[in-house]
Design an enzyme around this catalytic site. Structure first.
Site, PDB file in Angstrom:
ATOM      1  N   ASP A  57      38.659-109.849  37.822  1.00 27.78           N
ATOM      2  CA  ASP A  57      37.941-108.694  37.281  1.00 27.78           C
ATOM      3  C   ASP A  57      36.819-108.302  38.250  1.00 27.78           C
ATOM      4  OD1 ASP A  57      36.162-107.064  35.709  1.00 27.78           O
ATOM      5  OD2 ASP A  57      36.924-108.005  33.879  1.00 27.78           O
ATOM      6  N   THR A 132      37.610 -88.765  40.565  1.00 28.89           N
ATOM      7  CA  THR A 132      38.442 -87.734  39.958  1.00 28.89           C
ATOM      8  C   THR A 132      37.723 -86.386  39.926  1.00 28.89           C
ATOM      9  OG1 THR A 132      39.248 -87.046  37.773  1.00 28.89           O
ATOM     10  CG2 THR A 132      37.535 -88.692  37.765  1.00 28.89           C
ATOM     11  N   ASP A 133      38.504 -85.318  39.823  1.00 25.23           N
ATOM     12  CA  ASP A 133      37.896 -83.987  39.669  1.00 25.23           C
ATOM     13  C   ASP A 133      37.340 -83.798  38.257  1.00 25.23           C
ATOM     14  OD1 ASP A 133      40.290 -83.804  38.246  1.00 25.23           O
ATOM     15  OD2 ASP A 133      40.980 -81.968  39.224  1.00 25.23           O
ATOM     16  N   GLU A 134      37.687 -84.714  37.340  1.00 23.76           N
ATOM     17  CA  GLU A 134      37.272 -84.523  35.940  1.00 23.76           C
ATOM     18  C   GLU A 134      35.757 -84.652  35.772  1.00 23.76           C
ATOM     19  OE1 GLU A 134      39.868 -86.269  33.009  1.00 23.76           O
ATOM     20  OE2 GLU A 134      41.560 -86.259  34.392  1.00 23.76           O
ATOM     21  N   TYR A 158      36.008 -91.027  29.618  1.00 22.48           N
ATOM     22  CA  TYR A 158      36.573 -91.383  30.934  1.00 22.48           C
ATOM     23  C   TYR A 158      35.807 -90.700  32.056  1.00 22.48           C
ATOM     24  CZ  TYR A 158      39.596 -90.931  35.042  1.00 22.48           C
ATOM     25  OH  TYR A 158      40.073 -90.911  36.334  1.00 22.48           O
ATOM     26  N   SER A 159      35.692 -89.362  31.977  1.00 27.15           N
ATOM     27  CA  SER A 159      35.065 -88.655  33.099  1.00 27.15           C
ATOM     28  C   SER A 159      33.575 -88.983  33.196  1.00 27.15           C
ATOM     29  CB  SER A 159      35.313 -87.149  33.018  1.00 27.15           C
ATOM     30  OG  SER A 159      34.927 -86.627  31.776  1.00 27.15           O
ATOM     31  N   ALA A 160      32.942 -89.246  32.044  1.00 27.76           N
ATOM     32  CA  ALA A 160      31.520 -89.633  32.089  1.00 27.76           C
ATOM     33  C   ALA A 160      31.358 -90.973  32.801  1.00 27.76           C
ATOM     34  CB  ALA A 160      30.953 -89.706  30.676  1.00 27.76           C
ATOM     35  N   LYS A 162      33.388 -92.225  35.062  1.00 24.90           N
ATOM     36  CA  LYS A 162      33.655 -92.030  36.497  1.00 24.90           C
ATOM     37  C   LYS A 162      32.458 -91.335  37.155  1.00 24.90           C
ATOM     38  CE  LYS A 162      36.881 -92.865  38.604  1.00 24.90           C
ATOM     39  NZ  LYS A 162      37.331 -94.098  39.317  1.00 24.90           N
TER      40      LYS A 162
HETATM   41  P1  NAD Z   1      45.836 -97.074  36.667  1.00 25.35           P
HETATM   42  O1  NAD Z   1      45.267 -97.120  35.291  1.00 25.35           O
HETATM   43  O2  NAD Z   1      47.280 -96.834  36.849  1.00 25.35           O
HETATM   44  O3  NAD Z   1      45.490 -98.431  37.436  1.00 25.35           O
HETATM   45  C1  NAD Z   1      44.237 -99.045  37.367  1.00 25.35           C
HETATM   46  C2  NAD Z   1      44.349-100.440  37.984  1.00 25.35           C
HETATM   47  O4  NAD Z   1      43.039-101.035  37.944  1.00 25.35           O
HETATM   48  C3  NAD Z   1      45.290-101.359  37.218  1.00 25.35           C
HETATM   49  O5  NAD Z   1      46.124-102.063  38.121  1.00 25.35           O
HETATM   50  C4  NAD Z   1      44.350-102.310  36.489  1.00 25.35           C
HETATM   51  O6  NAD Z   1      44.923-103.585  36.260  1.00 25.35           O
HETATM   52  C5  NAD Z   1      43.164-102.351  37.435  1.00 25.35           C
HETATM   53  N1  NAD Z   1      41.910-102.694  36.738  1.00 25.35           N
HETATM   54  C6  NAD Z   1      41.446-102.138  35.584  1.00 25.35           C
HETATM   55  N2  NAD Z   1      40.285-102.724  35.232  1.00 25.35           N
HETATM   56  C7  NAD Z   1      40.007-103.635  36.190  1.00 25.35           C
HETATM   57  C8  NAD Z   1      38.935-104.551  36.399  1.00 25.35           C
HETATM   58  N3  NAD Z   1      37.917-104.644  35.525  1.00 25.35           N
HETATM   59  N4  NAD Z   1      38.956-105.344  37.486  1.00 25.35           N
HETATM   60  C9  NAD Z   1      39.995-105.265  38.375  1.00 25.35           C
HETATM   61  N5  NAD Z   1      41.043-104.434  38.221  1.00 25.35           N
HETATM   62  C10 NAD Z   1      41.045-103.624  37.134  1.00 25.35           C
HETATM   63  O7  NAD Z   1      44.948 -95.976  37.419  1.00 25.35           O
HETATM   64  P2  NAD Z   1      45.408 -94.914  38.531  1.00 25.35           P
HETATM   65  O8  NAD Z   1      45.953 -93.725  37.870  1.00 25.35           O
HETATM   66  O9  NAD Z   1      46.176 -95.615  39.579  1.00 25.35           O
HETATM   67  O10 NAD Z   1      43.974 -94.505  39.105  1.00 25.35           O
HETATM   68  C11 NAD Z   1      43.375 -95.255  40.165  1.00 25.35           C
HETATM   69  C12 NAD Z   1      42.022 -94.659  40.470  1.00 25.35           C
HETATM   70  O11 NAD Z   1      42.171 -93.280  40.837  1.00 25.35           O
HETATM   71  C13 NAD Z   1      41.058 -94.663  39.280  1.00 25.35           C
HETATM   72  O12 NAD Z   1      39.773 -94.974  39.768  1.00 25.35           O
HETATM   73  C14 NAD Z   1      41.113 -93.243  38.744  1.00 25.35           C
HETATM   74  O13 NAD Z   1      39.905 -92.883  38.129  1.00 25.35           O
HETATM   75  C15 NAD Z   1      41.335 -92.467  40.028  1.00 25.35           C
HETATM   76  N6  NAD Z   1      42.057 -91.175  39.872  1.00 25.35           N
HETATM   77  C16 NAD Z   1      43.232 -91.127  39.188  1.00 25.35           C
HETATM   78  C17 NAD Z   1      43.915 -89.917  39.095  1.00 25.35           C
HETATM   79  C18 NAD Z   1      45.234 -89.824  38.376  1.00 25.35           C
HETATM   80  O14 NAD Z   1      45.753 -88.714  38.224  1.00 25.35           O
HETATM   81  N7  NAD Z   1      45.837 -90.922  37.957  1.00 25.35           N
HETATM   82  C19 NAD Z   1      43.381 -88.766  39.697  1.00 25.35           C
HETATM   83  C20 NAD Z   1      42.164 -88.870  40.394  1.00 25.35           C
HETATM   84  C21 NAD Z   1      41.519 -90.085  40.487  1.00 25.35           C
HETATM   85  P1  TYD Z   2      46.999 -86.731  31.250  1.00 30.25           P
HETATM   86  O1  TYD Z   2      48.252 -87.065  31.995  1.00 30.25           O
HETATM   87  O2  TYD Z   2      46.563 -87.645  30.163  1.00 30.25           O
HETATM   88  O3  TYD Z   2      45.856 -86.524  32.343  1.00 30.25           O
HETATM   89  P2  TYD Z   2      44.341 -85.929  32.174  1.00 30.25           P
HETATM   90  O4  TYD Z   2      43.984 -85.919  30.750  1.00 30.25           O
HETATM   91  O5  TYD Z   2      43.544 -86.918  32.970  1.00 30.25           O
HETATM   92  O6  TYD Z   2      44.371 -84.562  32.802  1.00 30.25           O
HETATM   93  O7  TYD Z   2      47.178 -85.289  30.613  1.00 30.25           O
HETATM   94  C1  TYD Z   2      47.487 -84.153  31.413  1.00 30.25           C
HETATM   95  C2  TYD Z   2      47.448 -82.952  30.507  1.00 30.25           C
HETATM   96  O8  TYD Z   2      48.536 -83.046  29.598  1.00 30.25           O
HETATM   97  C3  TYD Z   2      46.192 -82.865  29.650  1.00 30.25           C
HETATM   98  O9  TYD Z   2      45.832 -81.487  29.508  1.00 30.25           O
HETATM   99  C4  TYD Z   2      46.619 -83.430  28.309  1.00 30.25           C
HETATM  100  C5  TYD Z   2      48.075 -83.052  28.232  1.00 30.25           C
HETATM  101  N1  TYD Z   2      48.959 -83.986  27.502  1.00 30.25           N
HETATM  102  C6  TYD Z   2      49.827 -83.472  26.525  1.00 30.25           C
HETATM  103  O10 TYD Z   2      49.871 -82.264  26.241  1.00 30.25           O
HETATM  104  N2  TYD Z   2      50.657 -84.362  25.891  1.00 30.25           N
HETATM  105  C7  TYD Z   2      50.646 -85.703  26.165  1.00 30.25           C
HETATM  106  O11 TYD Z   2      51.404 -86.468  25.529  1.00 30.25           O
HETATM  107  C8  TYD Z   2      49.747 -86.195  27.177  1.00 30.25           C
HETATM  108  C9  TYD Z   2      49.696 -87.668  27.500  1.00 30.25           C
HETATM  109  C10 TYD Z   2      48.927 -85.289  27.824  1.00 30.25           C
END
Ligand code: NAD
Ligand code: TYD
Length: 353
Positions: A57, A132-134, A158-160, A162
């Site tokens: 962790d 993230t852009d959020e 989540y976004s808060a 980040k």
């Molecule tokens: P994910 O949820 O798929 O993976 C997160 C990983 O972090 C997992 O392998 C989990 O086991 C590990 N993890 C969680 N808590 C932990 C801890 N306390 N210590 C060590 N490891 C831990 O996430 P993702 O979608 O791959 O996103 C990765 C990063 O990119 C995140 O920081 C997310 O905010 C950022 N991000 C994601 C997106 C997206 O669209 N998925 C877009 C922009 C930015």
């Molecule tokens: P998501 O993949 O959860 O990403 P984020 O909320 O970080 O943008 O969702 C993408 C968009 O899709 C978001 O506007 C919420 C919507 N959404 C649905 O309409 N149905 C679903 O089942 C999920 C998971 C998301």
């Protein structure tokens, strides 16, 4: 040697796989293996000595300290986070614990290590924070896309969380001089995406004959980026980004949710048609997400201008690759859905302390 946190998750695993496909430089993969961490994502690296997996962790400062001393990485790429907005609405505590406290714990361990490096190593060191852009909040239909100077206005737990982590990273640069880089990326999609997020959920549900849930009217807009384009952007920022700077990453692919779901259904109709009807028949409008952000859009001109990065995939090519990957990888999805992916016991795979 670089140290990646969260490298068993969606983007982190894609990053580690891409990194080791292009470089001989070893990676320490530091991941707690929460529900989102999946060692099946890294099966191809099981015998690869360049990949050192450590299950821990980021709140564990002692393990971090020990690892940094032992392996002396030249850079940290910090992916580890709780990443799903819906989960943050139902249970925000884990988001504060990992995204805020965990990032703080990591920054403290890294600061102690970095401060004692020799001058040349200290100058070359990088801490890249993946965000993230959020954090910028929600746009109206006619607003210009987010730039690096858009004010932070996060709306979900989540976004808060980040945003808080981004501010901590910024403070460690300004206060201690830690050579940080922050990337704020739009919504990713692609292989190894956990089927709770929109795109993999819709692909998985469609094929299982289940409903395709669209929150509200489906008019919300997200700006989609294929995951390997995100990985390439991170590599580029690590290589040439200016310490203390932030870089927005996006693919200029704004789509409504309804449009995304229609595109997935149409691709499935083409690639694996149902005996009768269309996958679109499975679409169901459900209750909207509380505080649902209306629109995200990224202005990615800074990273293009300064670092020459541009996405290789359009939404059409990336989505076709993604749907094809899920069609070809039923075992991966089945293990996730059954929970079997959590049954890994392979000490050889973990670093012994
Ligand atoms: P994910 O949820 O798929 O993976 C997160 C990983 O972090 C997992 O392998 C989990 O086991 C590990 N993890 C969680 N808590 C932990 C801890 N306390 N210590 C060590 N490891 C831990 O996430 P993702 O979608 O791959 O996103 C990765 C990063 O990119 C995140 O920081 C997310 O905010 C950022 N991000 C994601 C997106 C997206 O669209 N998925 C877009 C922009 C930015
Ligand atoms: P998501 O993949 O959860 O990403 P984020 O909320 O970080 O943008 O969702 C993408 C968009 O899709 C978001 O506007 C919420 C919507 N959404 C649905 O309409 N149905 C679903 O089942 C999920 C998971 C998301």
């Amino acid at each position: 040697m670089i140290l990646v946190t969260g490298g068993a998750g969606f983007i982190g695993a894609n990053f580690v796989l891409d990194w080791l496909a292009q470089s001989q430089e070893p990676v320490i993969n530091f991941d707690k293996l929460t529900y989102a961490g999946n060692l099946n994502n890294l099966t191809s690296l099981r015998e690869d000595a360049r990949h050192i997996f450590v299950q821990a962790d980021i709140n564990d400062g002692d393990i971090l300290k020990q690892l940094l001393q032992t392996h002396q990485p030249r850079a940290i790429v910090h992916f580890a986070a709780e990443s799903h907005v819906d989960r943050s609405i139902h249970g925000p505590a884990a988001f504060i614990e990992t995204n805020v406290n965990g990032t703080f714990s990591l920054l403290e361990a890294v600061r102690a290590y970095w401060q004692n490096l020799e001058d040349d190593k200290k100058a070359a060191f990088r801490f890249l924070h993946v965000s993230t852009d959020e954090v910028y909040g929600s746009l109206e239909a006619n607003d210009p896309p987010f730039t690096e100077t858009t004010a932070y206005a996060p709306n979900s737990p989540y976004s808060a969380s980040k945003a808080a982590s981004d501010h901590l990273v910024r403070a460690y640069h300004h206060t201690y001089g830690l050579p940080t880089l922050t990337t704020n990326c739009s919504n990713n999609y692609g292989p190894l995406h956990f089927p709770e997020k929109l795109i993999p959920l819709v692909i998985t549900n469609a094929r299982a004959g289940k409903d395709l849930p669209i929150y509200g009217d489906g008019s919300q807009v997200r700006d989609w980026l294929y995951v390997s384009d995100h990985c390439a952007a991170i590599r580029r920022v690590l290589e040439a980004g200016r310490p203390g700077e932030t870089y927005n990453i996006g693919g200029w692919n704004e789509k409504t949710n309804l449009n995304v779901v229609h595109s997935i259904c149409d691709l499935l109709n083409e690639l694996q048609a149902k005996p009768t009807g269309s996958y679109r028949d499975q679409i169901r409008h459900v209750k909207d997400r509380p505080g649902h952000d209306k629109r995200y859009a990224i202005d990615a001109r800074k990273i293009e201008r300064e670092l020459g990065w541009k996405p290789a995939e359009s939404f059409e090519t990336g989505l076709r690759k993604t749907v094809s990957w899920y069609l070809a990888n039923d075992a991966w999805t089945a293990q996730v859905l059954s929970g079997e992916y959590k049954n890994w016991v392979n000490l050889q795979y973990q670093e012994k302390n």
